[in-house]
Design a protein around this motif. Sequence first.
Motif, PDB file in Angstrom:
ATOM      1  N   PHE A  92       0.835  -1.199   0.000  1.00 47.83           N
ATOM      2  CA  PHE A  92       0.000   0.000   0.000  1.00 47.83           C
ATOM      3  C   PHE A  92       0.868   1.247   0.000  1.00 47.83           C
ATOM      4  O   PHE A  92       1.842   1.339   0.737  1.00 47.83           O
ATOM      5  N   VAL A  93       0.490   2.224  -0.836  1.00 42.65           N
ATOM      6  CA  VAL A  93       1.229   3.474  -0.978  1.00 42.65           C
ATOM      7  C   VAL A  93       0.233   4.624  -0.849  1.00 42.65           C
ATOM      8  O   VAL A  93      -0.837   4.605  -1.466  1.00 42.65           O
ATOM      9  N   ALA A  94       0.587   5.618  -0.035  1.00 39.54           N
ATOM     10  CA  ALA A  94      -0.253   6.805   0.122  1.00 39.54           C
ATOM     11  C   ALA A  94      -0.108   7.692  -1.103  1.00 39.54           C
ATOM     12  O   ALA A  94       0.992   7.929  -1.597  1.00 39.54           O
ATOM     13  N   ASP A  95      -1.228   8.171  -1.606  1.00 37.55           N
ATOM     14  CA  ASP A  95      -1.263   9.015  -2.791  1.00 37.55           C
ATOM     15  C   ASP A  95      -2.090  10.248  -2.455  1.00 37.55           C
ATOM     16  O   ASP A  95      -3.117  10.144  -1.788  1.00 37.55           O
ATOM     17  N   ASP A  96      -1.660  11.409  -2.896  1.00 40.34           N
ATOM     18  CA  ASP A  96      -2.394  12.633  -2.569  1.00 40.34           C
ATOM     19  C   ASP A  96      -3.165  13.175  -3.766  1.00 40.34           C
ATOM     20  O   ASP A  96      -3.466  14.357  -3.839  1.00 40.34           O
ATOM     21  N   SER A  97      -3.550  12.322  -4.697  1.00 42.40           N
ATOM     22  CA  SER A  97      -4.190  12.786  -5.924  1.00 42.40           C
ATOM     23  C   SER A  97      -5.571  13.383  -5.680  1.00 42.40           C
ATOM     24  O   SER A  97      -5.949  14.346  -6.348  1.00 42.40           O
ATOM     25  N   ILE A  98      -6.345  12.839  -4.749  1.00 38.27           N
ATOM     26  CA  ILE A  98      -7.681  13.393  -4.482  1.00 38.27           C
ATOM     27  C   ILE A  98      -7.561  14.788  -3.865  1.00 38.27           C
ATOM     28  O   ILE A  98      -8.253  15.721  -4.267  1.00 38.27           O
ATOM     29  N   GLU A  99      -6.638  14.930  -2.922  1.00 42.09           N
ATOM     30  CA  GLU A  99      -6.420  16.239  -2.302  1.00 42.09           C
ATOM     31  C   GLU A  99      -5.901  17.242  -3.342  1.00 42.09           C
ATOM     32  O   GLU A  99      -6.312  18.396  -3.371  1.00 42.09           O
ATOM     33  N   HIS A 100      -5.022  16.780  -4.217  1.00 46.24           N
ATOM     34  CA  HIS A 100      -4.471  17.645  -5.263  1.00 46.24           C
ATOM     35  C   HIS A 100      -5.558  18.091  -6.238  1.00 46.24           C
ATOM     36  O   HIS A 100      -5.618  19.267  -6.614  1.00 46.24           O
ATOM     37  N   SER A 101      -6.429  17.182  -6.641  1.00 41.50           N
ATOM     38  CA  SER A 101      -7.498  17.551  -7.567  1.00 41.50           C
ATOM     39  C   SER A 101      -8.509  18.489  -6.902  1.00 41.50           C
ATOM     40  O   SER A 101      -9.051  19.386  -7.555  1.00 41.50           O
ATOM     41  N   ALA A 102      -8.763  18.321  -5.609  1.00 40.39           N
ATOM     42  CA  ALA A 102      -9.658  19.236  -4.901  1.00 40.39           C
ATOM     43  C   ALA A 102      -9.038  20.636  -4.829  1.00 40.39           C
ATOM     44  O   ALA A 102      -9.741  21.644  -4.952  1.00 40.39           O
ATOM     45  N   HIS A 103      -7.708  20.687  -4.650  1.00 43.94           N
ATOM     46  CA  HIS A 103      -7.014  21.977  -4.621  1.00 43.94           C
ATOM     47  C   HIS A 103      -7.118  22.676  -5.982  1.00 43.94           C
ATOM     48  O   HIS A 103      -7.369  23.882  -6.054  1.00 43.94           O
ATOM     49  N   ALA A 105      -9.485  22.244  -8.170  1.00 43.24           N
ATOM     50  CA  ALA A 105     -10.882  22.663  -8.331  1.00 43.24           C
ATOM     51  C   ALA A 105     -11.151  23.957  -7.567  1.00 43.24           C
ATOM     52  O   ALA A 105     -11.875  24.838  -8.061  1.00 43.24           O
ATOM     53  N   ARG A 106     -10.568  24.102  -6.361  1.00 43.30           N
ATOM     54  CA  ARG A 106     -10.747  25.340  -5.594  1.00 43.30           C
ATOM     55  C   ARG A 106     -10.116  26.523  -6.336  1.00 43.30           C
ATOM     56  O   ARG A 106     -10.671  27.622  -6.349  1.00 43.30           O
ATOM     57  N   ILE A 107      -8.952  26.308  -6.944  1.00 47.65           N
ATOM     58  CA  ILE A 107      -8.292  27.384  -7.696  1.00 47.65           C
ATOM     59  C   ILE A 107      -9.147  27.794  -8.890  1.00 47.65           C
ATOM     60  O   ILE A 107      -9.341  28.980  -9.154  1.00 47.65           O
ATOM     61  N   LEU A 108      -9.665  26.805  -9.611  1.00 47.08           N
ATOM     62  CA  LEU A 108     -10.494  27.116 -10.779  1.00 47.08           C
ATOM     63  C   LEU A 108     -11.785  27.821 -10.396  1.00 47.08           C
ATOM     64  O   LEU A 108     -12.260  28.695 -11.120  1.00 47.08           O
ATOM     65  N   ASP A 109     -12.348  27.458  -9.245  1.00 47.68           N
ATOM     66  CA  ASP A 109     -13.575  28.115  -8.798  1.00 47.68           C
ATOM     67  C   ASP A 109     -13.324  29.561  -8.389  1.00 47.68           C
ATOM     68  O   ASP A 109     -14.214  30.407  -8.478  1.00 47.68           O
ATOM     69  N   SER A 110     -12.102  29.864  -7.918  1.00 46.98           N
ATOM     70  CA  SER A 110     -11.810  31.219  -7.467  1.00 46.98           C
ATOM     71  C   SER A 110     -11.478  32.168  -8.613  1.00 46.98           C
ATOM     72  O   SER A 110     -11.481  33.378  -8.433  1.00 46.98           O
ATOM     73  N   LEU A 111     -11.214  31.634  -9.796  1.00 47.08           N
ATOM     74  CA  LEU A 111     -10.917  32.487 -10.944  1.00 47.08           C
ATOM     75  C   LEU A 111     -12.173  33.205 -11.407  1.00 47.08           C
ATOM     76  O   LEU A 111     -13.263  32.635 -11.408  1.00 47.08           O
ATOM     77  N   PRO A 112     -12.023  34.455 -11.833  1.00 47.44           N
ATOM     78  CA  PRO A 112     -13.205  35.157 -12.346  1.00 47.44           C
ATOM     79  C   PRO A 112     -13.618  34.567 -13.689  1.00 47.44           C
ATOM     80  O   PRO A 112     -12.793  34.084 -14.458  1.00 47.44           O
TER      81      PRO A 112
END
Length: 121
Positions: A92-103, A105-112
């Motif tokens: 088992f290996v920890a992956d941060d892809s879900i957290e990265h994709s949520a980040h 998405a937050r950046i894209l939502d904050s763009l005008p």
Amino acid sequence: MPSFKLGRATSDIQRELCDLLRGVKDPRVSKLLSVVKVDLSADLSYATVYVSAIEGYDKTVESVKGLKNAAGFLRRELGLRLKLRKTPELRFVADDSIEHSAHIARILDSLPEIKMQEGEE
């Protein structure tokens, strides 16, 4: 071994592990844990399982510790559910892809919003 058999075995292992993770009773394992990807060796003896939790990377690392303790149970259950000649050893290996994709998405939502008029380019 043809690659289509390896791909089918990989997807079967991923599907069954997703189902089995719901039954792990270790409190360190997050209930919002998902299997991102499974890499299966060519001889089907090792499976590297990349997991990610929605709660963040720290919770994912803690869940991996719990999954490493439950690896024997999960391997046995995989062997019972799948008809493979050899049940692979799970890593088992920890992956941060879900957290990265949520980040992202937050950046894209904050763009005008950019609205283009019909005559402008």
